[in-house]
Motif scaffolding. Structure first.
Motif, mmCIF file in Angstrom:
data_model
loop_
_atom_site.group_PDB
_atom_site.id
_atom_site.type_symbol
_atom_site.label_atom_id
_atom_site.label_comp_id
_atom_site.label_asym_id
_atom_site.label_seq_id
_atom_site.Cartn_x
_atom_site.Cartn_y
_atom_site.Cartn_z
ATOM 1 N N SER B 18 0.823 -1.207 0.000
ATOM 2 C CA SER B 18 0.000 0.000 0.000
ATOM 3 C C SER B 18 0.862 1.265 0.000
ATOM 4 N N SER B 20 0.630 5.970 -0.973
ATOM 5 C CA SER B 20 -0.181 7.152 -1.241
ATOM 6 C C SER B 20 0.483 8.047 -2.269
ATOM 7 N N ARG B 37 -7.365 8.591 -13.968
ATOM 8 C CA ARG B 37 -6.388 7.556 -14.286
ATOM 9 C C ARG B 37 -6.173 7.582 -15.797
ATOM 10 N N ARG B 61 -9.859 -0.350 -4.566
ATOM 11 C CA ARG B 61 -8.646 -0.227 -3.758
ATOM 12 C C ARG B 61 -8.177 1.219 -3.607
ATOM 13 N N LEU B 62 -8.905 2.154 -4.157
ATOM 14 C CA LEU B 62 -8.528 3.562 -4.138
ATOM 15 C C LEU B 62 -9.385 4.365 -3.167
ATOM 16 N N HIS B 74 -4.906 7.228 -1.881
ATOM 17 C CA HIS B 74 -4.368 6.069 -1.178
ATOM 18 C C HIS B 74 -4.701 4.815 -1.969
ATOM 19 N N ILE B 75 -3.688 3.971 -2.159
ATOM 20 C CA ILE B 75 -3.891 2.716 -2.873
ATOM 21 C C ILE B 75 -3.607 1.577 -1.900
ATOM 22 N N PRO B 78 -2.349 -2.842 -3.787
ATOM 23 C CA PRO B 78 -2.481 -2.681 -5.236
ATOM 24 C C PRO B 78 -2.195 -3.972 -5.995
ATOM 25 N N ASP B 82 -3.531 -1.993 -11.530
ATOM 26 C CA ASP B 82 -3.606 -0.604 -11.072
ATOM 27 C C ASP B 82 -2.501 0.255 -11.665
ATOM 28 N N TYR B 86 -1.608 8.521 -12.740
ATOM 29 C CA TYR B 86 -2.721 9.123 -12.005
ATOM 30 C C TYR B 86 -2.559 10.639 -12.044
#
Lengths: 114, 109
Positions: B18, B20, B37, B61-62, B74-75, B78, B82, B86
């Motif tokens: 994970s 950010s 995205r 997941r976002l 925040h991911i 991932p 993904d 971004y």
């Protein structure tokens, strides 16, 4: 429902030649935008239309670029004559109103000037 | 002067790791902050809009958050799918959308 449709997807032209890009926005969206995106950069606004009126064209290089949105639906962006530095992705987008409303983008027209 | 700055420029993550992404902004007349995205060869795909400090939005997941000066994407855990660039953008009261230069995310299996 169809998204923003652009054509052509890809275009390779020689410098000094003209080129035109076409955009059909999402049905019902009165605001249409043309953005230019250079490699590794974020999109930058060229022109924004509210219906058929161009309300912000301050970033459009008017010596060689022109745009129109007849009847407030489809739009065409033209470059004449093209220069090497015009190589970029030209993105059309649309929204219902402006400001904080969500803007939806098309797949882009990828221009290479050689 | 209006400015949108994204960091890091590039991020490599292991699947499940994970992290950010940051978007800091200085703009007058903020109407909304947008996350998009963008996959290679494609146009930006809308993810979230945030309108006021303290607002949060989630999608799979976002998770996007907003303060008065910055936004975070925040991911969580991932996956390789993904991987993308971004983009963060701020909407002004002049109906102008100002983009950052993006964060290129790569997620490895």
């Amino acid at each position: 429902e169809a998204g923003v449709v652009q054509s052509p997807r890809y275009k390779i032209i020689e410098k000094k030649q003209p080129v035109a890009f076409w955009c059909n926005p999402i049905s019902g969206h009165n605001t249409l935008y043309w953005y230019r995106q250079n490699l590794g950069q974020g999109p930058e606004l060229l022109i924004r239309y509210e219906n058929e009126e161009a309300v912000d064209d301050s970033q459009l290089p008017k010596d060689r670029f022109s745009a129109e949105r007849l009847k407030g639906v489809d739009s065409t962006l033209k470059i004449q004559p093209a220069e090497l530095g015009d190589s970029a992705v030209y993105l059309c987008a649309s929204s219902f109103g402006g400001g904080g409303n969500t803007i939806y983008f098309g797949e882009g027209s990828w221009l290479t000037v050689v | 002067e209006d400015q949108v700055t994204q960091s890091p420029e590039a991020l490599r993550l292991q699947e499940g790791e994970s992290s950010s992404l940051n978007c800091s902004y200085t703009v007058s007349g903020l109407r909304g902050l947008f996350w998009y995205r963008q996959d290679p060869g494609k146009g930006p795909e809308f993810l979230f809009t945030l309108y006021s400090a303290g607002e949060e939005k989630e999608k799979e997941r976002l998770k996007a958050t907003l303060t008065k000066k910055e936004s975070f994407l925040h991911i969580t855990a991932p996956k390789p799918e993904d991987s993308a660039t971004y983009l963060c953008a701020v909407g002004k009261n002049t109906d102008k959308l100002i983009f950052g230069t993006g964060t290129r995310l790569q997620v490895f299996p």
